[in-house]
Design an enzyme around this catalytic site. Structure first.
Site, short mmCIF file in Angstrom:
data_model
loop_
_atom_site.label_atom_id
_atom_site.label_comp_id
_atom_site.label_asym_id
_atom_site.label_seq_id
_atom_site.Cartn_x
_atom_site.Cartn_y
_atom_site.Cartn_z
N ARG A 1 0.85 -1.19 0.00
CA ARG A 1 0.00 0.00 0.00
C ARG A 1 0.88 1.24 0.00
O ARG A 1 1.90 1.30 0.69
CB ARG A 1 -0.94 0.01 1.22
N GLU B 1 -2.11 7.71 -5.33
CA GLU B 1 -2.19 7.13 -6.66
C GLU B 1 -3.55 7.23 -7.31
O GLU B 1 -3.69 7.05 -8.53
CB GLU B 1 -1.78 5.65 -6.62
N HIS C 1 0.45 -0.09 -10.00
CA HIS C 1 -0.31 -0.99 -9.14
C HIS C 1 -0.74 -2.22 -9.95
O HIS C 1 -1.91 -2.63 -9.94
CB HIS C 1 -1.53 -0.29 -8.54
#
Length: 335
Positions: free
Chosen positions: A237, A266, A298
């Protein structure tokens, strides 16, 4: 009547994997490109579930809006749920389910890919040779064999990563609030205090959940305790790392390289094509300016196997809810 699902933040690969899985379940999936917000919640009117991802906003306002549309379930197609106000969901009588595991191999292998690319400067060599530059200047790495990796958090993903790194012949140190000594013996790794892990590790990889205790665990102080030149990997994370502290660590050469599949802010950028726009997030732009930093979008989870698992588990969660069964993958807040 066919059960309706409002699917937010839909991408072409989502449609492909969910449509294939849905051949078994037979839901009426309505795909929407836009993310869930307080305003877009109206699209879920009459749906049995709002299906969302990590960059959808399920705050108190959005959850109230879902309740007004008669939506009884939020189905996360991911493991993390820090973007959902669980207490607000509980107050509004909306259940929340997630996908606790899909393909731990996908994320573990992506972490290794980042390590190898940064160590051997693969990203820099790629651009050089395309420009006809075949010099080796600045491309020297080190043998992974015999070096030390520190793994913060030793859950399913980390355990696969540990076995891969042990295969390289690395010494592996682990830190976990709940150490599993039996696994440590089987895998040939050692649990140590966090400070010792920082001090001894040539590579540090983060695999712990985001909680109030772990938020910004990588800050000025922890970076100052790390071995100079350490490679820092984060596939967990974004808010595990205080980005401005990381930037200072890179500038001061405390951090030798960083591989980031996540970023603390993000949401506005990841999974979107912003190539025709100026990046107005100065912190992200600064990160991208370092030649010893790799930022991926991601995508650690992004394999065919993982997408299939995510689709199947998400739709099974929704079916269990509509059938009134016990929700094995429910996450709860307090009213």
């Amino acid at each position: 009547m066919t059960t309706k699902i409002a699917f937010f933040g839909a991408k072409p690969y989502d449609r492909e994997s969910f449509d294939q899985a849905n051949e078994v379940f037979g839901f009426d999936i309505r795909y929407y490109k836009g993310h869930l917000t307080e305003e877009s919640a109206v699209l879920a009117k009459g749906a049995a579930a709002a299906c969302i991802f990590v960059n959808d906003t399920a705050d108190a306002a959005a959850i109230r809006a879902l309740k007004e549309q008669g939506v009884p379930l939020i189905a996360l197609r991911c493991a993390g749920f820090n973007n959902v106000d669980l207490d607000a969901a509980a107050r509004n009588g909306i259940a929340v389910v997630r996908v606790p595991a899909y393909s731990p191999y996908a994320v573990a292998e992506h972490a290794v890919a980042l390590m190898l690319a940064l160590n051997r400067k693969i990203h820099r060599a790629y651009w050089r040779t395309r420009d006809g530059n075949f010099s080796l200047h600045g491309l020297m790495g080190f043998d992974m064999h015999g070096k030390t990796a520190g793994i913060v958090g030793t859950g399913k993903i980390a355990r696969i990563l540990i076995r891969i790194l042990r295969g390289f012949g690395m010494e592996v140190l682990g830190y976990d609030l709940y150490p599993d000594e039996r696994f440590a013996r089987e895998a040939g790794m050692t649990y140590v205090p966090l400070d010792e892990l920082y001090e001894r590790s040539d590579i540090v990889s983060l695999h712990c959940p985001l909680t109030e205790q772990t938020r910004y665990m990588i800050d000025e102080e922890s970076i100052g305790r790390m071995k100079p030149g350490v490679i820092l990997i984060n596939t967990g994370r974004g808010q595990l790392i205080r980005t401005n502290a990381l930037i200072e660590g890179l500038k001061e050469k405390r951090i030798g390289a960083a591989g980031l599949d996540v970023y603390e802010e993000e949401g506005e950028y990841f999974y979107e094509d912003k190539s025709d726009k100026i990046i107005d997030d100065d912190t992200l732009a600064r990160l991208l300016s370092f030649n010893n930093v790799i930022v991926t979008s991601h995508q650690g989870f992004f394999t065919r196997e993982a997408l299939a698992n995510i689709a199947e588990t998400t739709l099974a969660n929704i079916r269990d809810f509509t059938d009134g069964k016990t929700l094995a993958n429910e996450v709860k807040g307090s009213k």
